[in-house]
Design a protein around this motif. Structure first.
Motif, short mmCIF file in Angstrom:
data_model
loop_
_atom_site.label_atom_id
_atom_site.label_comp_id
_atom_site.label_asym_id
_atom_site.label_seq_id
_atom_site.Cartn_x
_atom_site.Cartn_y
_atom_site.Cartn_z
N TRP A 1 -6.10 -9.08 -1.12
CA TRP A 1 -5.61 -7.82 -0.58
C TRP A 1 -4.88 -6.99 -1.64
CZ3 TRP A 1 -0.36 -7.14 -0.88
CH2 TRP A 1 0.46 -8.29 -0.92
N THR B 1 -6.34 -3.26 -2.57
CA THR B 1 -5.47 -2.08 -2.47
C THR B 1 -5.49 -1.29 -3.78
OG1 THR B 1 -4.03 -3.21 -0.89
CG2 THR B 1 -3.11 -1.31 -2.05
N ARG C 1 0.84 -1.20 0.00
CA ARG C 1 0.00 0.00 0.00
C ARG C 1 0.88 1.26 0.00
NH1 ARG C 1 -5.29 1.65 1.27
NH2 ARG C 1 -5.89 -0.54 1.37
#
Length: 276
Positions: free
Chosen positions: A133, A137, A99
């Motif tokens: 994930w 993101t 991220r």
């Protein structure tokens, strides 16, 4: 969706590649010769000559140091996407570090590109399609498409043999444009660019993109600026496989690319996917 093919450039320099990861650390990068601007200028002139536009997946580190280059790429009609910031493998970074890497890259790109950044390609195609994930993101960052999955059963750094060959929605609101492969001999054979473009005969790529057209799916081609640069510094002491993968036929890449651009029609990924 049209059947025009997509042209993409992974904008990074010769010393950033995965093959050299054990040779050069990020701390070394500032002392090494930057050749990406001159090589990119050569590509931009070729694209103007052939009347084609591309997507440039730009490394944030490059945008930080050469913002005028990124501005020039966009000014000449090309799409700017993100390649992350530090060319680190996404799956190795993990959720929080990825991220940070992604958002820092977008901050630097926003300073030199006017249009929204809606496309992402992972360094070394290092995305695992089972890890949501990653795609969450990307969606959180306003990314509308990813082009990181390589549907091949073999490669030391990536292999995602089970993913579809055509563009598809990998997560609600997020398209995946997988790297082009052609099914042959019971497996998917790469036909998308990079080292394969230098190693395989040109006729394989001509056949592969015609195959895509026949089956109504767009192909995607990719290249790195250093692949048209046989004069780049030579790194010694590499294992034979890595030396071959990096240096083979670099002197042939530029004329082969010109031939490909004359043989087929190409556009940026966002236009092929009809996004933005």
């Amino acid at each position: 969706m049209t059947c025009m093919h997509a042209l993409s450039i992974d904008l990074e320099d010769w010393f950033m590649v995965q093959n050299f990861a054990n040779r050069y650390s990020h701390a070394d990068w500032d002392r090494l010769e930057l050749r990406v601007a001159a090589n990119t200028a050569k590509l931009l002139d070729l694209f103007d000559e052939c009347g084609v536009r591309a997507t440039f997946f730009v490394l944030g580190w490059i945008a930080h140091r050469l913002p005028d280059l990124i501005t020039e790429i966009e000014h000449r009609g090309h799409e700017i996407g993100t390649h992350g910031y530090g060319h680190e493998r996404v799956i190795d970074l993990g959720p929080e570090a990825f991220r940070r890497d992604l958002f820092v890259s977008l901050e630097h790109l926003a300073r030199c590109a006017k249009n929204p950044i809606i496309g992402f390609r992972a360094p070394s195609f290092s995305v695992d399609p089972t890890q949501d994930w990653i795609f969450k993101t990307l969606s959180d960052a306003g990314i509308l498409y990813d082009s990181s999955l390589f549907p091949v059963p073999f490669h030391p750094d990536y292999a995602n043999a089970g993913v579809p060959l055509e563009p598809y929605e990998i997560r609600q609101g997020l398209m995946e444009f997988p790297m082009t492969c052609i099914p042959r001999f019971g497996m998917n054979i790469p036909c998308s660019g990079g080292g394969y473009f230098r190693m395989f005969p040109y006729q394989w790529f001509k056949y592969g993109f015609r195959h895509c057209e026949k089956h109504g799916r767009p192909g995607v081609f990719y290249l790195h600026p250093w692949e048209i640069d046989p004069g780049q510094p030579r790194v010694t002491g590499l294992p034979l496989s890595k030396r071959f993968r990096h240096y083979v036929n670099q002197h042939k890449t530029y004329p082969r690319l010109r031939r490909l651009l004359h043989d087929f029609s190409f556009s940026p990924l966002k236009d092929v996917l009809e996004l933005g």
